[in-house]
Design an enzyme around this catalytic site. Structure first.
Site, short mmCIF file in Angstrom:
data_model
loop_
_atom_site.label_atom_id
_atom_site.label_comp_id
_atom_site.label_asym_id
_atom_site.label_seq_id
_atom_site.Cartn_x
_atom_site.Cartn_y
_atom_site.Cartn_z
CE LYS A 164 3.61 25.72 28.40
NZ LYS A 164 3.83 24.71 29.45
P1 NAD Z 1 15.03 24.76 29.56
O1 NAD Z 1 15.04 25.84 28.54
O2 NAD Z 1 15.48 25.04 30.95
O3 NAD Z 1 15.89 23.51 29.05
C1 NAD Z 1 15.78 22.92 27.79
C2 NAD Z 1 17.09 22.20 27.52
O4 NAD Z 1 16.98 21.45 26.32
C3 NAD Z 1 18.27 23.16 27.34
O5 NAD Z 1 19.36 22.68 28.08
C4 NAD Z 1 18.52 23.13 25.85
O6 NAD Z 1 19.87 23.40 25.51
C5 NAD Z 1 18.12 21.70 25.51
N1 NAD Z 1 17.76 21.53 24.10
C6 NAD Z 1 17.13 22.38 23.28
N2 NAD Z 1 17.00 21.86 22.05
C7 NAD Z 1 17.58 20.64 22.11
C8 NAD Z 1 17.78 19.60 21.16
N3 NAD Z 1 17.35 19.72 19.92
N4 NAD Z 1 18.39 18.47 21.58
C9 NAD Z 1 18.81 18.34 22.85
N5 NAD Z 1 18.66 19.29 23.79
C10 NAD Z 1 18.06 20.42 23.41
O7 NAD Z 1 13.53 24.19 29.53
P2 NAD Z 1 12.77 23.36 30.65
O8 NAD Z 1 12.03 24.32 31.51
O9 NAD Z 1 13.71 22.37 31.27
O10 NAD Z 1 11.68 22.61 29.76
C11 NAD Z 1 11.97 21.42 29.05
C12 NAD Z 1 10.65 20.71 28.70
O11 NAD Z 1 9.93 20.47 29.91
C13 NAD Z 1 9.69 21.51 27.80
O12 NAD Z 1 8.99 20.60 26.98
C14 NAD Z 1 8.73 22.13 28.79
O13 NAD Z 1 7.48 22.42 28.22
C15 NAD Z 1 8.63 21.03 29.81
N6 NAD Z 1 8.17 21.46 31.14
C16 NAD Z 1 8.85 22.38 31.87
C17 NAD Z 1 8.39 22.75 33.12
C18 NAD Z 1 9.14 23.71 34.02
O14 NAD Z 1 8.75 23.84 35.19
N7 NAD Z 1 10.19 24.35 33.58
C19 NAD Z 1 7.22 22.19 33.62
C20 NAD Z 1 6.55 21.24 32.86
C21 NAD Z 1 7.04 20.88 31.62
#
Ligand code: NAD
Length: 476
Positions: free
Chosen positions: A107
């Site tokens: 990561k």
């Molecule tokens: P992203 O940046 O696209 O979205 C995150 C969202 O959460 C945003 O809309 C942001 O405004 C919101 N956010 C941030 N802080 C917040 C808070 N305190 N309260 C409420 N909302 C809040 O990120 P993502 O890619 O959707 O990732 C989200 C989670 O999923 C992370 O934990 C990431 O590690 C995990 N994840 C993502 C992927 C991927 O393919 N993108 C894969 C596996 C896991």
């Protein structure tokens, strides 16, 4: 995010790992080998922007190289630190083993708030970070393959791929150095939606087992189930969209940075997403009632809670008040080890992160294979499949023309059956199969062993057992 009086994210992951290995019969040396993070590289680099030199700090942690390349996203967030990337790298190791993608875990992260920089500035910063990692083989098609995570997406992956290609001009497999790229830059159909789609498939699989649904105190299907989603970013948006549009679930709450929106009749996910894109938050959105203290909605009544934003949001300060009987961890580490214990005692069923959000790495695996094979999935077989189907349709039409048989083809059967599978259909089919198979492996352990209380420990047991086998095969 660090929570007062609770273990750090990495310690929390280790506590969960320890609970699982206590039920296994591993040699202590091997147990420790699997637990520890192999290496973490920290880099500080300067970029001249707006007339000043700005120094940025980035990390790339490699947790386990029992299989290579290692795989894991790159996160852009202001509070990224070593502990966090090491926790996330460990989760990647277990996740890849659980869903049988042939990778070790890694990561990366860059301490930056992407919203503070213009696009061309972000490009310069991303390219420089990619350069620093690539020159140490921490971006490499056969050694270390990043992907998007919080704060990054297709655009950043395209810059990274291009940067690597500029540095390795004769590498025919250069595109396989990173996944999550746009389709026109070596990406794969269905990668953007993959993690949210995987959350949907995971819930669909859970709801195929009445026994499991009953443990959560629920019944029936996903239709009409009340869901609260935290974070309407890549993962949360796609999960909420598919569950509401295709499974008939009601998204009764959306929690974002600036507060939450609620609507008992179900929020229109597209409309809320469009509002956020225009206004930067949910406040003022006419789709539902605004609640200033967004985090309080984590405690609101619902059937299913989907934390899809960041780690540690359900912790010892609120776990006791969380009412959801079923939580699916779309984000990585949204529930701390302490909160996990509180929720388990209350009878809450948790579908764990290493399974729930594995859709992203699964489709990343398909993208990597596509890049190495240099051909789009479905290109060879689609028309052949359609020709076979046409033969059958023609025969059926001939038979249904026979009035004595009285057959009639339903109106849209021909159009639906005639379509051969293209890339998106194959990707969704491969993802669905992966999510079903992994759930079945977890639930076999969950129900098959008296000493396994929950799906999280079942998931760890399946994953650690597979990793241990790879290490043993290497002679460790
Ligand atoms: P992203 O940046 O696209 O979205 C995150 C969202 O959460 C945003 O809309 C942001 O405004 C919101 N956010 C941030 N802080 C917040 C808070 N305190 N309260 C409420 N909302 C809040 O990120 P993502 O890619 O959707 O990732 C989200 C989670 O999923 C992370 O934990 C990431 O590690 C995990 N994840 C993502 C992927 C991927 O393919 N993108 C894969 C596996 C896991």
């Amino acid at each position: 995010m660090s929570i007062p009086n609770e273990p750090s994210f990495r310690e929390s992951v280790e506590l969960m790992f320890n609970r699982a290995v206590a039920l296994m019969d591993l040699k202590p040396g091997l147990e420790n080998k699997i637990r520890v993070c192999n290496a973490t590289y920290t880099v500080r680099f300067g970029v001249r922007l707006r007339g000043h030199i700005h120094t940025f700090t980035g990390y790339r942690a490699v947790h386990s190289e029992h299989m290579e390349p290692v795989k894991g996203g790159i996160r852009f967030a202001p509070n990224v630190h070593q502990d966090e990337v090491e926790a996330l790298a460990a989760l990647m190791t277990f996740k890849c083993a659980l869903v049988e993608t042939p990778f070790g875990g890694s990561k990366g992260g860059l301490c930056i708030d992407p919203r503070e920089w213009d696009e061309h500035e972000l490009e310069q910063i991303t390219r420089r970070f990619a350069y620093e990692l690539a020159k140490r083989d921490l971006i490499h098609p056969s050694q270390n393959v990043p992907a998007p995570d919080m704060g990054t997406g297709e655009r950043e992956m395209a810059w990274i791929a291009d940067q690597y290609a500029r540095m390795n001009t004769t590498d025919i497999n250069a595109r396989a150095c990173v996944t999550g790229k746009p389709l026109n830059a070596g990406g794969i159909a269905g990668r953007v939606e993959a993690t949210g789609r995987g959350v949907q498939y995971a819930l669909q699989e859970f709801f195929r087992y009445p026994e499991d649904i009953a443990i959560a105190g629920l019944d029936g299907t996903l239709e009409g189930k009340k869901i609260i989603v935290q974070g309407l970013g890549n993962v949360g948006y796609h999960a909420a969209k598919f569950l509401s549009e295709e499974d008939g679930s009601l998204i009764v709450g959306i929690i974002e940075r600036d507060g939450a929106l609620t609507n008992e009749k179900g929020l229109n996910v597209e409309a809320v997403r469009a509002w956020i894109a225009e206004h930067g938050g949910v406040k003022g959105c006419p789709e539902g009632d605004f609640v200033e203290d967004g985090a309080s909605i984590l405690e609101a009544p619902c059937d299913i809670m989907i934390p899809a934003a960041l780690e540690g949001v359900i912790n010892l300060s609120n776990a006791e008040r969380v009412q959801a009987p079923l939580i699916i961890e779309a984000a990585n580490g949204p529930i701390t080890a302490g909160a996990d214990e509180v929720l388990r005692k209350k009878g809450c069923v948790i579908i764990p992160d290493l399974y729930a959000n594995a859709g992203g790495v699964t489709v990343s695996y398909f993208e990597w294979v596509k890049n190495l094979s240099h051909i789009r999935f479905g290109r060879m077989g689609k028309r052949q499949e359609e020709a076979q189907h046409l033969l059958l349709i023609n025969e059926l039409e001939r038979l249904s023309a026979d009035k004595e048989l009285g057959w009639e083809l339903s109106p849209d059967f021909k159009a639906r059956f005639l379509r051969g599978a293209g890339e998106i259909e194959l990707v969704r089919s491969g993802l669905d199969d992966t999510m079903r198979t992994a759930y079945q492996a977890m639930r076999a352990v969950w129900h098959g062993r008296d000493d396994v209380e929950d799906l999280r420990i079942a998931a760890y047991l399946v994953a650690i057992d597979r990793i241990a086998s790879s290490y043993r095969a290497k002679g460790l």
